[in-house]
Design a protein around this motif. Structure first.
Motif, PDB file in Angstrom:
ATOM      1  N   ILE A 170       0.861  -1.191   0.000  1.00 10.53           N
ATOM      2  CA  ILE A 170       0.000   0.000   0.000  1.00 10.53           C
ATOM      3  C   ILE A 170       0.889   1.230   0.000  1.00 10.53           C
ATOM      4  CG2 ILE A 170      -1.771   1.276   1.281  1.00 10.53           C
ATOM      5  CD1 ILE A 170      -2.578  -1.449   2.534  1.00 10.53           C
ATOM      6  N   ILE A 171       0.634   2.136  -0.945  1.00  9.26           N
ATOM      7  CA  ILE A 171       1.395   3.385  -1.044  1.00  9.26           C
ATOM      8  C   ILE A 171       0.429   4.560  -1.134  1.00  9.26           C
ATOM      9  CG2 ILE A 171       3.348   2.244  -2.189  1.00  9.26           C
ATOM     10  CD1 ILE A 171       2.349   3.423  -4.830  1.00  9.26           C
ATOM     11  N   PRO A 172       0.874   5.750  -0.747  1.00 12.57           N
ATOM     12  CA  PRO A 172       0.013   6.938  -0.880  1.00 12.57           C
ATOM     13  C   PRO A 172       0.058   7.499  -2.300  1.00 12.57           C
ATOM     14  CG  PRO A 172       2.070   7.537   0.175  1.00 12.57           C
ATOM     15  CD  PRO A 172       2.129   6.053  -0.027  1.00 12.57           C
ATOM     16  N   LYS A 173      -1.003   8.191  -2.685  1.00 11.64           N
ATOM     17  CA  LYS A 173      -1.070   8.780  -4.025  1.00 11.64           C
ATOM     18  C   LYS A 173      -0.139   9.974  -4.180  1.00 11.64           C
ATOM     19  CE  LYS A 173      -5.733   7.576  -5.604  1.00 11.64           C
ATOM     20  NZ  LYS A 173      -7.053   8.115  -6.022  1.00 11.64           N
ATOM     21  N   HIS A 174       0.043  10.721  -3.101  1.00 11.83           N
ATOM     22  CA  HIS A 174       0.755  11.991  -3.207  1.00 11.83           C
ATOM     23  C   HIS A 174       2.088  11.946  -2.460  1.00 11.83           C
ATOM     24  CE1 HIS A 174      -3.006  13.418  -4.840  1.00 11.83           C
ATOM     25  NE2 HIS A 174      -3.632  13.095  -3.714  1.00 11.83           N
ATOM     26  N   ARG A 175       3.056  12.697  -2.972  1.00  8.98           N
ATOM     27  CA  ARG A 175       4.375  12.844  -2.357  1.00  8.98           C
ATOM     28  C   ARG A 175       5.079  11.507  -2.151  1.00  8.98           C
ATOM     29  NH1 ARG A 175       0.936  16.063   0.222  1.00  8.98           N
ATOM     30  NH2 ARG A 175       0.769  14.653   2.004  1.00  8.98           N
ATOM     31  N   ALA A 176       4.905  10.606  -3.093  1.00 13.95           N
ATOM     32  CA  ALA A 176       5.544   9.290  -2.999  1.00 13.95           C
ATOM     33  C   ALA A 176       5.723   8.716  -4.399  1.00 13.95           C
ATOM     34  CB  ALA A 176       4.701   8.350  -2.148  1.00 13.95           C
ATOM     35  N   VAL A 177       6.689   7.837  -4.546  1.00 16.50           N
ATOM     36  CA  VAL A 177       6.926   7.205  -5.838  1.00 16.50           C
ATOM     37  C   VAL A 177       5.802   6.227  -6.148  1.00 16.50           C
ATOM     38  CG1 VAL A 177       8.300   5.311  -4.859  1.00 16.50           C
ATOM     39  CG2 VAL A 177       8.654   5.996  -7.229  1.00 16.50           C
ATOM     40  N   GLY A 178       5.449   6.155  -7.422  1.00 12.80           N
ATOM     41  CA  GLY A 178       4.448   5.195  -7.883  1.00 12.80           C
ATOM     42  C   GLY A 178       5.103   4.112  -8.714  1.00 12.80           C
ATOM     43  N   LEU A 179       4.298   3.375  -9.470  1.00 13.14           N
ATOM     44  CA  LEU A 179       4.812   2.289 -10.303  1.00 13.14           C
ATOM     45  C   LEU A 179       5.329   2.867 -11.618  1.00 13.14           C
ATOM     46  CD1 LEU A 179       2.123  -0.469  -9.676  1.00 13.14           C
ATOM     47  CD2 LEU A 179       4.305  -0.091  -8.515  1.00 13.14           C
TER      48      LEU A 179
END
Length: 290
Positions: A170-179
């Motif tokens: 689980i990752i946050p949508k904002h201020r974080a790396v995505g896929l």
């Protein structure tokens, strides 16, 4: 012993912080594209490059998500030939291009002469993560990444998560790396096997996980020795940001915290290394339990 007990306690609106030893805890209730080209349209796609990552993508991906395989024109090794055969069997377009084109599309990365363009990675839902655990008839084991910023860390974490049987990240949508393609490359194919849910509010999501029966563990300097951690129950492990660690709003939601003892001069570990150490302790305790 730090324990995510197999016995589950009922949800409560007035949750007190659990004691370190959870063996007598009551149960919580667990709920079970478009074509792309190498011109302007390529910007709308993701790229996976490197022989192992490309081969894994071709093996597990579908013709709906994989658009085209690019192969360096002057390469003819057995490994490249096998990759081309994989693509042809799935009727995926194969295009020979000069090395300079692959250098450009990979931003100078180690593409090893092969690259595929794919539709942007689809994210899973929290329900999807629970479904993975239910399908395997296992207590859920999730990772929660609190504003991780480095795609190499995320890719490395995904690689270890796949190895130890994590049911989802689980990752946050904002201020974080995505896929991204860098994550895919670093994960060496694990991105095709580990589901990732992206949420708007981590704190709110953690509260939902608690209501669905999960114990939440994080890291802290004054936490309990991770070697005593029993993660055999429904467990979520929080890994903090590379520089700031777990954010205050998330930290206060931890059921218990863990620390990794160190005797060297450097008293901190890279986020992906720390995550790997903790994941393998969880894996070990879950294997013994099962």
């Amino acid at each position: 012993m730090v324990k995510a007990n197999q016995n589950r306690r009922q949800p409560s609106n007035n949750r007190s912080k659990p004691k370190f030893d959870r063996r007598n805890a009551k149960p919580r209730d667990i709920q079970p594209q478009v074509p792309v080209e190498t011109g302007d349209e390529a910007e709308q796609s993701e790229f996976v490059f490197g022989r192992h990552a490309v081969a894994e993508t071709l093996k597990t991906g579908s013709v709906q998500t994989i658009n085209k395989l690019f192969v360096q024109a002057d390469l003819s090794s057995d490994a490249v030939h096998q990759i081309v055969q994989q693509a042809q069997q799935k009727k995926i377009v194969v295009s020979q291009v000069p090395k300079s084109k692959l250098d450009l599309l990979s931003d100078g990365g180690n593409h090893q002469g092969v690259m595929v363009t794919i539709a942007p990675y689809a994210y899973a839902s929290i329900d999807d993560l629970f479904a993975v655990a239910a399908e395997k008839d296992e207590a859920p084991f999730f990772l929660i990444l609190d504003n991780l910023e480095d795609p190499h860390n995320l890719g490395s974490i995904m690689r270890t998560a796949d190895a130890v049987g994590v049911h989802g990240i689980i990752i946050p949508k904002h201020r974080a790396v995505g896929l991204t393609s860098t994550v895919a490359k670093t994960s060496t194919g694990a991105i095709e096997h580990v589901k990732v849910a992206r949420v708007t509010n981590l704190a709110q999501t953690i509260n939902i996980l608690k209501e669905r029966g999960m114990w939440i563990f994080g890291t802290a300097m004054d936490g309990q020795d991770f070697r005593q951690w029993d993660a055999s129950g429904a467990t979520a492990l929080v890994i903090g940001n590379e520089g700031k660690g777990i954010s205050p709003g998330v930290a206060k939601l931890m059921d218990a915290t863990l620390t990794i003892p160190m005797v060297g001069h450097v008293q901190s570990l890279n986020a992906s290394v720390a995550a790997g150490v903790l994941m393998y302790q969880a894996f070990s305790s879950r294997q013994v339990s099962s």
